[in-house]
Design a protein around this motif. Sequence first.
Motif, short mmCIF file in Angstrom:
data_model
loop_
_atom_site.label_atom_id
_atom_site.label_comp_id
_atom_site.label_asym_id
_atom_site.label_seq_id
_atom_site.Cartn_x
_atom_site.Cartn_y
_atom_site.Cartn_z
N ARG A 98 1.22 10.83 -9.21
CA ARG A 98 0.55 10.93 -10.51
C ARG A 98 -0.53 12.01 -10.50
N ALA A 99 -1.11 12.25 -9.34
CA ALA A 99 -2.18 13.26 -9.26
C ALA A 99 -1.63 14.68 -9.34
N GLU A 105 0.82 -1.21 0.00
CA GLU A 105 0.00 0.00 0.00
C GLU A 105 0.85 1.26 0.00
N ASP A 123 1.35 2.13 -3.50
CA ASP A 123 0.12 2.66 -4.08
C ASP A 123 -0.11 4.10 -3.64
N GLU A 138 2.48 6.31 -5.56
CA GLU A 138 2.17 6.43 -6.99
C GLU A 138 0.92 7.28 -7.22
N THR A 139 -0.10 7.06 -6.41
CA THR A 139 -1.35 7.80 -6.57
C THR A 139 -1.13 9.30 -6.37
#
Length: 405
Positions: free
Chosen positions: A22-23, A12, A15, A18-19
Amino acid sequence: MRTRLPDTLAGEARDVAETALRACVHCGMCNATCPTYQLTGEELMGPRGRIYLMKQALEGEPVTELTREALDACLGCRACETTCPSGVQYHRLFEVGQAAVLEAAPRPTIGRLQRAAIRALALSPAFGALSGLGRALRPLLPSALRDKVPPAPGPAGRPPVRHARRMVLLTGCVQSGAAAHFNAAAARILDRFGISLVEAPQAGCCGAVPGHLDARDAAQTLARRNLDAWAPLLEDGAEAVLATSSGCGTYLHDYPDLLRDDPAYRERARRLAALVRDPVEVLEALPLEAAAPPAQPRIAVHEPCSLQHGQRLTGRIPALLRRLGYDPQPVADGHLCCGSAGAWSLLNPAMAGRLRDARLDALHAGEPSAVYTANIGCWMHLSAGAPAPLRHWLEAVEDVLPAAR
């Protein structure tokens, strides 16, 4: 933002990173509400710059002392999250990114010792006695220490537990020693409306102090202890967990992240987070009615970052106090941090002092009879040099309610 995170970052945490990366669209709107960027004007002292630094660290690029210092200067106020049009969850990225930075560029010994000392003091059962001693010796202390002594607490008497309707009350660590009257005021108010607040003797610090001071393992231990201590009370019908300090409430909401890698506790953490309430959420639903208009209605409300950006409850406390006849004055730049940020003010005294002075000027511009806040750290930090009395907003509520029966 394109990423090339290594395979060593997994689960996690990967995750989350990366989330968030990328946002981010590099727009820089976050810098407009970042306290440290406002003070310095330096790119690396704002969220966008720190995101670039964390990305480099997570991707395995060289990390320097400059990177660690830029991240250490972040207050964790989360104003950038409220501002961000892309919904970047900066605080979650920060937790992952800072761990990578500290692994690549460990703190010098003095930095580790400072943080260990603050953790030990905050969690010590003797904190209340030391606070009292500090108040007694205040005139003899140098100004740097004098400003750190907590103000005198208010009345700490509580009604007995006597109602079928119950909520669990977070005891806390610093607050239980320096400002037990916060919880006492909540207990007396809710008792008037048929709600008893109950505590678990085994529970204590929410974990925020060690969690923000390089001791995530200790924070997880405290979180597990609280979950275990509160479980019987919740199973017995307690309907919520109440935190009268907004910083603690925000950290309780973050338990699912804190325990995300613990299969035995992560689901319990999610259920607990859904039950956490700030007092304003409870009082809004009650038939509050003032016995008489307040004698001095002109007040100012300081809305802590944890309340505004952590729990997204901006404007709710002033609105509730207006229902009771108060006249909260406008506060310029109310979204900016006061400079407390838990232990941040102890580690960054110069910047913390500038932020505090700016908030005090804004809060007193309308010449209020008193200033009300919602967080223990802000109460302690802003009290140094505040010209008007600084109190918890629950005290304003209690002042105008009908006499208890």
